[in-house]
Design an enzyme around this catalytic site. Structure first.
Site, PDB file in Angstrom:
ATOM      1  N   SER A 276     123.695  11.058  10.980  1.00 50.69           N
ATOM      2  CA  SER A 276     122.268  11.073  10.606  1.00 50.69           C
ATOM      3  C   SER A 276     122.042   9.393   9.553  1.00 50.69           C
ATOM      4  O   SER A 276     121.460   8.831  10.156  1.00 50.69           O
ATOM      5  CB  SER A 276     122.616  11.609   9.440  1.00 50.69           C
TER       6      SER A 276
ATOM      7  N   HIS B  96     121.096   9.547   4.761  1.00 50.65           N
ATOM      8  CA  HIS B  96     120.327   8.779   4.746  1.00 50.65           C
ATOM      9  C   HIS B  96     119.728   7.262   4.116  1.00 50.65           C
ATOM     10  O   HIS B  96     118.993   6.817   4.798  1.00 50.65           O
ATOM     11  CB  HIS B  96     119.244   9.571   4.803  1.00 50.65           C
TER      12      HIS B  96
END
Length: 280
Positions: free
Chosen positions: A167, A221
């Protein structure tokens, strides 16, 4: 990049060529026969590195899973999949006390389950192919890996829990695309504004989901997004129309010292790893 987007690119380029033509010069796309019509295409690359990364992510998950299905165990007790997580996940204690820095890389290719793998694979397919078409193989790989490292460093500094997944690298691709369309907004016009709006919307939705879901590592993230945006600005191609040639062609220009500054970002992240005292 979809055929629709590519068509809009070509339309934008024809408009740019028309704006640069003297008023008394006829439009070659109208005056010429179909065989003589003017076409100017954005130079795009074939996304082969993204395909390799996608394959690696799937294989790294599928092989241990299949071995587990066959009943193969380590020392008769530990499954292959669990073994890969134990030795490959981002684990603050193992990195800080055991100097297992390789985990910043291995964690990028491990996933916590089939759903996790599916969503990251779909995102890599949707975003990675577009990023590599625009940036090229070398720049794409640098953005993916260094943004993944940036996400891992942010997680290491702020999140005490073990984590895995691509991610951080994928958010880095979002950041790189935002940087590219920002740099190219004057050249690409409406298509750049449309893409920026879509990318910012996707980013906000995913960050909001991360803030409301306990097991999602939003630190990775955000770290990947910011690192990718910086690298995207450093490595983004600056398309320019070469009006000295006929028919006009697009040339790819790069930011001066872009690669040197990218290397500096990598070195800075590596230094940060040695300076951080992570939560355990």
């Amino acid at each position: 990049m979809s055929d629709k987007n590519d068509t809009e690119y070509q339309r934008t380029l024809r408009n740019l060529e028309a704006e640069r033509r003297p008023s008394d010069e006829p439009d070659p796309t109208e005056a010429a026969s179909p065989a003589m019509s003017l076409q100017v295409r954005v130079p795009l690359f074939t996304p082969w590195v993204a395909r390799i990364l996608l394959t690696i992510n799937i294989v790294v998950f599928a092989v241990p899973w299949l071995l587990d299905m066959l009943g193969i165990r380590i020392a008769g007790a530990v499954s292959i999949y669990e073994f890969s997580l134990i030795w490959g996940a981002k684990d603050n204690a193992a990195i800080f006390a055991g100097n297992q820095y390789y985990r910043f890389v291995t964690a990028m290719f491990l996933h916590g389950g089939l759903a996790h793998l599916f969503f990251n694979s779909f995102a890599l397919y949707a975003l990675g192919f577009e990023t590599e078409r625009l940036f090229g193989a070398q720049r794409f790989l640098a953005i993916y890996m260094i943004a993944g490292l940036g996400g891992g460093v942010a997680s290491y500094a702020l999140n005490p829990n073990p984590s895995v997944g691509a991610s951080g690298a994928i958010f880095g691709l979002i950041g790189a695309l935002i940087a590219f369309y920002t740099v190219s907004r004057r050249m690409l016009g409406g298509i750049a504004r449309q893409q920026l709006g879509s990318l910012i919307f996707i980013t906000m939705i995913n960050l909001a989901l991360g803030f409301t879901t306990p097991y999602i590592d939003n630190n990775a993230h955000i770290g990947g997004l910011l690192t990718g945006a910086l690298l995207g600005w450093l490595l983004a191609p600056r398309f320019a129309l070469d009006t000295q040639s006929y028919p006009p062609t697009f040339v790819r220009l790069g930011l001066r010292h872009g690669w040197a500054l990218t290397l500096a970002v990598l070195v800075a992240l590596m230094v940060l790893i040695t300076l951080i005292t992570p939560p355990l």
